[in-house]
Design an enzyme around this catalytic site. Sequence first.
Site, PDB file in Angstrom:
ATOM      1  N   ASP A  22     -10.015 -36.907  10.047  1.00 40.22           N
ATOM      2  CA  ASP A  22      -8.672 -36.928   9.476  1.00 40.22           C
ATOM      3  C   ASP A  22      -8.650 -37.741   8.189  1.00 40.22           C
ATOM      4  O   ASP A  22      -9.359 -38.747   8.057  1.00 40.22           O
ATOM      5  CB  ASP A  22      -7.688 -37.528  10.502  1.00 40.22           C
ATOM      6  N   HIS A  39     -11.575 -31.735   1.632  1.00 47.31           N
ATOM      7  CA  HIS A  39     -12.362 -31.082   2.682  1.00 47.31           C
ATOM      8  C   HIS A  39     -13.817 -30.981   2.254  1.00 47.31           C
ATOM      9  O   HIS A  39     -14.740 -31.207   3.042  1.00 47.31           O
ATOM     10  CB  HIS A  39     -11.809 -29.685   2.985  1.00 47.31           C
ATOM     11  N   LEU A 135     -29.721 -32.803  20.057  1.00 50.22           N
ATOM     12  CA  LEU A 135     -28.290 -33.114  19.914  1.00 50.22           C
ATOM     13  C   LEU A 135     -27.496 -31.824  20.072  1.00 50.22           C
ATOM     14  O   LEU A 135     -27.851 -30.805  19.486  1.00 50.22           O
ATOM     15  CB  LEU A 135     -28.014 -33.701  18.520  1.00 50.22           C
TER      16      LEU A 135
HETATM   17  C1  IPE Z   1      -8.603 -33.263   8.212  1.00 51.34           C
HETATM   18  O1  IPE Z   1      -7.984 -33.899   7.120  1.00 51.34           O
HETATM   19  C2  IPE Z   1      -9.000 -31.871   7.857  1.00 51.34           C
HETATM   20  C3  IPE Z   1      -9.169 -30.886   8.926  1.00 51.34           C
HETATM   21  C4  IPE Z   1      -9.977 -31.045   9.927  1.00 51.34           C
HETATM   22  C5  IPE Z   1      -8.463 -29.601   8.810  1.00 51.34           C
HETATM   23  P1  IPE Z   1      -6.463 -33.584   6.762  1.00 51.34           P
HETATM   24  O2  IPE Z   1      -6.420 -32.312   6.007  1.00 51.34           O
HETATM   25  O3  IPE Z   1      -5.640 -33.588   8.026  1.00 51.34           O
HETATM   26  O4  IPE Z   1      -6.070 -34.777   5.814  1.00 51.34           O
HETATM   27  P2  IPE Z   1      -4.676 -35.550   5.732  1.00 51.34           P
HETATM   28  O5  IPE Z   1      -4.291 -35.975   7.122  1.00 51.34           O
HETATM   29  O6  IPE Z   1      -3.678 -34.587   5.167  1.00 51.34           O
HETATM   30  O7  IPE Z   1      -4.949 -36.713   4.837  1.00 51.34           O
HETATM   31 MG    MG Z   2      -4.412 -34.959   8.937  1.00 52.57          MG
END
Ligand code: IPE
Ligand code: MG
Length: 250
Positions: A22, A39, A135
């Site tokens: 996250d 991402h 793993l």
């Molecule tokens: C996690 O980061 C991405 C996924 C696994 C889809 P986020 O996209 O939720 O990032 P924030 O929470 O908006 O910062």
């Molecule tokens: Mg998020």
Amino acid sequence: MSLDLSRLDTERIPAHVGLILDGNGRWANARGLPRTAGHMAGEAALFDTVEGALEIGIKWLTAFTFSTENWSRDPEEVEFLMWFNEDLLTRRRDDLHAQGVRMLFAGDMSDPRIPDRNRKHMKEAAELTRHNHRLNLVFAFNYGGRREIVDAARALARGAREGDIDPDDIHEDVFARFLYIPDMPPVDLLIRSSGEQRISNFLLWQSAYAEFSFPGILWPDFNRQHLLDAVLDYQTRDRRFGSAKDAVRD
Ligand code: IPE
Ligand code: MG
């Protein structure tokens, strides 16, 4: 980068670590970049963490890469995440295979919104690596904990209707055999990055007695040292699984 494992208790390595990745969007926002850049930056964090899991000797690592609720995001972001998940698999697959990693996928794969190419590449990666056992790396993709439990309940109900299962014989271990990955062990340690303290429908059944770790680090900044820190902290916890006795530990 190699970890300093001198403080690690090799007798108490968590068998299964769950990862809620996250903070990618916030990481990108803070840099004035589109969410998709977050991402992309998160990929290096994930694979550094996988290297760390190999070093530490963790046998199961499950990463939440796309949830059943993520479809509600902006269509462009959803489309990017579909493409990215597939692209990442094809780029990383051979390297993971060479390192003895078994790749598995947990989620509702029957969903027609998942592009056929993704489904094909997930199947191929699982096939290629199925005999590896250093793993078990699980990608929770189009995954929802409630959906997993409902899917298992439906399969059991069908079995009962067909006369294959006696409802009186349905116990926890029988139920668990109908989950997406029947041989997946319970989660010992669940890590969620970015400081949010929620489970967000991740591995609900498997996390019944998980220890939680909420490092305040946005996912793209996470690395194997943070994984080790979480494991070292986990090793200080008293796990009683509902009993009142003091944990047996020196
Ligand atoms: C996690 O980061 C991405 C996924 C696994 C889809 P986020 O996209 O939720 O990032 P924030 O929470 O908006 O910062
Ligand atoms: Mg998020």
